[in-house]
Design an enzyme around this catalytic site. Structure first.
Site, mmCIF file in Angstrom:
data_model
loop_
_atom_site.group_PDB
_atom_site.id
_atom_site.type_symbol
_atom_site.label_atom_id
_atom_site.label_comp_id
_atom_site.label_asym_id
_atom_site.label_seq_id
_atom_site.Cartn_x
_atom_site.Cartn_y
_atom_site.Cartn_z
ATOM 1 N N HIS A 24 0.803 -1.231 0.000
ATOM 2 C CA HIS A 24 0.000 0.000 0.000
ATOM 3 C C HIS A 24 0.841 1.290 0.000
ATOM 4 C CE1 HIS A 24 0.255 0.198 4.391
ATOM 5 N NE2 HIS A 24 -0.648 -0.706 4.614
ATOM 6 N N HIS A 78 -5.055 -9.633 14.207
ATOM 7 C CA HIS A 78 -5.204 -8.364 13.476
ATOM 8 C C HIS A 78 -5.918 -8.662 12.162
ATOM 9 C CE1 HIS A 78 -4.268 -4.614 11.600
ATOM 10 N NE2 HIS A 78 -3.122 -4.941 11.059
ATOM 11 N N GLU A 80 -6.222 -6.684 9.361
ATOM 12 C CA GLU A 80 -5.786 -6.149 8.065
ATOM 13 C C GLU A 80 -5.579 -7.340 7.120
ATOM 14 O OE1 GLU A 80 -2.590 -3.278 8.149
ATOM 15 O OE2 GLU A 80 -3.047 -2.642 6.097
ATOM 16 N N ASP A 82 -3.652 -8.477 4.934
ATOM 17 C CA ASP A 82 -2.449 -9.288 4.724
ATOM 18 C C ASP A 82 -2.378 -10.431 5.744
ATOM 19 O OD1 ASP A 82 -2.146 -7.041 6.445
ATOM 20 O OD2 ASP A 82 0.025 -7.253 6.441
ATOM 21 N N ASP A 164 1.961 -7.507 13.646
ATOM 22 C CA ASP A 164 2.757 -6.492 12.936
ATOM 23 C C ASP A 164 3.955 -5.997 13.763
ATOM 24 O OD1 ASP A 164 1.457 -6.290 10.487
ATOM 25 O OD2 ASP A 164 0.072 -4.752 11.167
ATOM 26 N N TYR A 192 10.013 -0.413 8.783
ATOM 27 C CA TYR A 192 8.650 -0.841 9.110
ATOM 28 C C TYR A 192 8.070 0.038 10.210
ATOM 29 C CZ TYR A 192 4.667 -3.876 9.655
ATOM 30 O OH TYR A 192 3.384 -4.351 9.676
ATOM 31 N N HIS A 225 5.497 -10.553 10.023
ATOM 32 C CA HIS A 225 6.242 -10.164 8.818
ATOM 33 C C HIS A 225 7.737 -10.359 9.100
ATOM 34 C CE1 HIS A 225 2.847 -8.297 6.801
ATOM 35 N NE2 HIS A 225 2.626 -7.504 7.818
HETATM 36 FE FE1 FEO Z 1 -1.409 -4.156 9.688
HETATM 37 FE FE2 FEO Z 1 0.664 -6.564 8.436
HETATM 38 O O1 FEO Z 1 -0.958 -5.630 8.638
#
Ligand code: FEO
Length: 394
Positions: A24, A78, A80, A82, A164, A192, A225
């Site tokens: 994004h 979470h 989101e 992804d 995250d 990040y 991640h």
């Molecule tokens: Fe806030 Fe990795 O999504």
């Protein structure tokens, strides 16, 4: 496509997005990963999903460890997409599984997906659930960085699954930081933080304080991640860095960001750079035409001074500068010293729009500086003095 055991009975069942170049708007030169973890206990528990287009890979990894009909819980830290993109498919394969999340997570799941028939275990801050030999303790971290964000702690394993938090957009052949290029891991962890978590530093500080007050003993941090931090030394490294970034401390460096049409603003940028170099202050200089915004922001935690230079176009901010300033405004980094500068043909003062943003962010500043057409040597001398005033700010 097998799961990988990261601790006895705990498997990485995530996916790697090797070719991701953009998240994004955030440039990801090393790709990314969406990590998910399967805990084999009396109650078999999956933690987090993955991005929708890699669902089949996650499914295959889970199947290599257990049958979907045996999964009891799916923790959604979470929502989101992804991390939740694969959840609808996982729930089709394991309809008996209960979703463990908080009330904001349930609302977000219902807003994104058809959740008909899904069952939930709604947790609150500090709740624990026994899954057999192990227990899961949940730390809600609202607005770090979504209302639903939370972390899961497995006390018996001294393992934190923070989604995250503490992550990096870094995809490589390793799963652990110790097996990867540490310089890249640290750089991407900083990037990040700056690109995703900067607006939420107050929440980050609070989360760190809460973790300390709960007395969490952590020997492994497995984010959703990038690479896994293992061992006390690595855990202390990343916790210490987050503490530093969240507090707004910096390394005393300067960043000059600008764009240019006919070289006037570039000339001012180069002049400012010389002043910092003469003062012995490390300085970075980026032209927005050539450098991705998110790569510039990655360096912000190191910077005490931020200078933004604008070539006025059609009596407005130059579009790339306007975009950069908008991004900075949203991220809202604190404790900077700012100087807006630039050039114009017939409309002075457009750089005041940058100054307004500095004011909104509460930065210390000196007066904006702009000049008509190409700055001559006397103008450059005046500009040098303005940069020196910035450096002199206490
Ligand atoms: Fe806030 Fe990795 O999504």
């Amino acid at each position: 496509m097998n799961g990988v055991e990261i601790k006895p009975g705990i498997y990485w069942v995530g996916v790697k997005d090797w070719n991701l170049t953009e998240f994004h708007g955030y440039s990801t030169p090393y790709g990314s990963t969406y990590n998910s973890y399967l805990i084999m206990d009396d109650k078999i528990t999956l933690v987090d999903g993955v991005k929708h287009y890699l669902t089949e890979e996650q499914v295959a990894r889970i199947k290599s460890v257990t049958d979907f009909s045996k999964i009891d819980y799916i923790v959604v830290n979470h929502v989101e997409m992804d991390h939740s993109g694969s959840i609808p498919q996982l729930m089709k394969l394991a309809p008996q599984a209960k979703i463990i999340t908080n009330s904001a997570g349930k609302m977000a799941l219902e807003a994104h997906f058809d959740t008909t028939g899904w069952e939930y275990e709604i947790i609150k801050m500090g709740d624990s659930i026994s899954i057999g030999k192990r227990s899961l303790t949940f730390m809600t971290t609202p607005m770090l960085h979504w209302p639903d964000s939370m972390m899961t702690y497995v006390k018996e394993e001294k393992l934190l699954l923070p989604n995250d938090g503490f992550g990096q957009h870094y995809c490589c052949d390793a799963l652990f930081v110790k097996d990867a290029r540490k310089d890249i891991v640290l750089k991407e962890a900083q990037s990040y933080f700056a690109n995703i978590l900067y607006p939420y530093v107050a929440q980050a500080e609070k989360a760190l304080q809460t973790a300390a007050s709960l007395g969490l003993d952590i020997e492994m941090i497995a984010p959703s991640h990038g690479l896994i931090w293992s061992g006390k030394e690595e855990v202390e490294t990343i916790l210490g860095l987050y503490d530093r970034w969240a507090s707004g401390k910096n390394d005393g460096k300067a960043i000059i960001v600008y764009d240019t049409m006919w070289g006037a603003t570039a000339k001012l940028a180069a002049t400012a750079m010389g002043v910092f170099q003469d003062a012995g202050i490390p300085v970075m200089k980026y032209c927005l035409k050539d450098k991705q915004t998110s790569e510039i922001i990655a360096a912000f935690p190191e910077a005490e001074y931020v200078l933004i230079g604008n070539p006025t176009l059609n009596n407005q901010l130059f579009p790339r500068v306007a975009g950069f300033v908008t991004y900075v405004r949203g991220l809202a980094p604190k404790n900077k010293k700012g100087l807006a500068f630039g050039s114009y043909g017939w409309k002075p003062g457009v750089v005041n729009q940058i100054q307004d943003v500095f004011n909104e962010l509460g930065w210390q500043t000196v007066a904006p500086f702009d000049e008509k057409y190409t700055p001559k040597s006397d103008v450059l001398e005046r500009f040098k003095e303005r940069v020196k005033e910035l450096i002199a700010l206490k």
